[in-house]
Motif scaffolding. Structure first.
Motif, PDB file in Angstrom:
ATOM      1  N   SER A  32     115.679  88.445  53.392  1.00 25.75           N
ATOM      2  CA  SER A  32     116.246  87.148  53.806  1.00 25.75           C
ATOM      3  C   SER A  32     116.341  86.196  52.625  1.00 25.75           C
ATOM      4  CB  SER A  32     115.396  86.520  54.914  1.00 25.75           C
ATOM      5  OG  SER A  32     115.419  87.347  56.054  1.00 25.75           O
ATOM      6  N   ASP A  60     121.961  89.340  58.304  1.00 26.12           N
ATOM      7  CA  ASP A  60     120.504  89.430  58.168  1.00 26.12           C
ATOM      8  C   ASP A  60     119.883  89.922  59.472  1.00 26.12           C
ATOM      9  OD1 ASP A  60     117.856  89.244  57.559  1.00 26.12           O
ATOM     10  OD2 ASP A  60     117.899  87.149  56.925  1.00 26.12           O
ATOM     11  N   GLU A  61     119.611  91.201  59.538  1.00 25.21           N
ATOM     12  CA  GLU A  61     119.039  91.841  60.730  1.00 25.21           C
ATOM     13  C   GLU A  61     119.705  91.324  62.007  1.00 25.21           C
ATOM     14  OE1 GLU A  61     115.414  93.434  60.454  1.00 25.21           O
ATOM     15  OE2 GLU A  61     114.711  92.391  58.663  1.00 25.21           O
TER      16      GLU A  61
END
Ligand code: ADP
Ligand code: MG
Length: 320
Positions: free
Chosen positions: A44, A161-162
């Motif tokens: 991140s 991001d995920e």
């Protein structure tokens, strides 16, 4: 000069541990890279720096040769050219899917907006949901709307991001399949970060493995699976068994053959039904080690005596 270039990025939150060490990356336009790393590996942090939303200590990010400025260098943090989407991306709850997708286009001409929204609804297979509210969609569909909305003003780089963390496996598989198709249509450059290797493999064969803020290995997924650089990379793909009295030699459960005589003797101490095989736990007679071995024919049961064999060419030599 590559399209998107990341040069020697370093970032520490506290003085002692660096979240990113000397991270460099070069991406061509339209490429799709997956960055895989465990929680806390710096994924991140990296994406926020790439998006110009976080200040790095050292290093540069260049898009088309133009430096991406960090929040301390720029009045309004972030860029229209680089969009970051994360797990709990919020849609506007009281506006429809079409309006959510149109939201970033408020300042554009109405005709253009209508056309662009229509294109995106089609690209993401959302046409029939255009007039629904976000809460009337599944989690996967909502995330698709968020991604479509992020693409509305045609960013050059999309950072994910995920994005599937709040979805179940079935929704995730379906959404990834749809995204693969829709990314093919666009020319957006995509970086997808995840701790799930399986999701990365389903989306792209271009992988980068990040561990504790460092690039461990980068390349084609198949090459990484066959030639992992260390135990961590090897274990992302499958469990590995250490060969007795050989410090750094390992073999994958799928590369071990089971026979009724000849080889390394052991006893089956557990058997689990998995989709493509039974997964056996075998206690080796001499060393007492427990190995994990695939039994694709589902022939063996707990208590059975088995002999393990493998092709030495399949052995992996791995540092910790
Ligand atoms: P990931 O996304 O891979 O889980 P992060 O980039 O969130 O990793 O975190 C990398 C490291 O930096 C972790 O050790 C985390 O605790 C630390 N970290 C992340 N954000 C902050 C912050 N705002 N303040 C202090 N430490 C942080
Ligand atoms: Mg994270």
């Amino acid at each position: 000069m590559s399209f998107f270039s990341v040069r020697n990025i370093r970032k520490s939150y506290e003085q002692k541990v660096a979240a990113l060490h000397n991270f460099s990356l070069d991406l061509e336009e339209g490429s799709l890279l997956a960055i895989v790393g465990e929680s806390g590996s710096g994924k991140s942090t990296l994406l926020r720096i790439l998006a110009g939303l976080e200040k790095q200590d050292e290093g540069q990010v260049l898009l088309n040769g133009q430096e991406i400025l960090n929040p301390s260098q720029k009045l309004v943090a972030g860029y229209d050219e680089i969009k970051l989407i994360h797990q709990d991306y919020q849609l506007y709850p009281n506006t429809t899917v079409a309006e959510n997708i149109a939201r970033p286009l408020l300042l554009f001409e109405k005709n253009y907006t209508q056309k662009r929204v229509k294109t995106l609804l089609k690209q993401f297979g959302l046409e029939k949901f255009a007039d629904r509210l976000p809460r009337q969609l599944s989690g996967g569909q909502q995330q698709k709307v968020a991604i479509a909305s992020a693409l509305a003003i045609e960013p050059e780089v999309l950072l994910l991001d995920e994005p599937f963390s709040s979805l179940d496996r079935i929704q995730t598989h379906q959404l990834i399949g749809e995204l693969v198709e829709s990314f093919k249509e666009g020319k957006t450059t995509v970086i997808f970060v995840t701790h799930e290797l399986d999701d990365a493999l389903r989306l792209t064969d271009d992988l980068l493995i990040l561990q504790k803020g460092k690039i461990i290995q980068q390349g084609n997924s198949r090459v990484l699976c066959e030639n992992p650089k260390n135990q961590y990379v090897a274990r992302l793909f499958s469990p590995i068994n250490q060969i007795p009295s050989q410090e750094n030699r390992f073999i994958r459960p799928s590369d071990v053959k089971l026979r009724t005589k000849g080889g390394l003797l052991g006893h089956v101490v557990d058997s689990r039904f998995l989709v493509h095989f039974n997964s056996l736990q075998v206690r080796l007679k001499e060393s007492g080690m427990i190995w994990e071995v695939d039994d694709p024919l589902r022939k063996y049961q707990v208590g059975d005596r088995v002999y393990l064999n493998w092709n030495t060419e399949k052995e992996l030599v791995l540092s910790s």
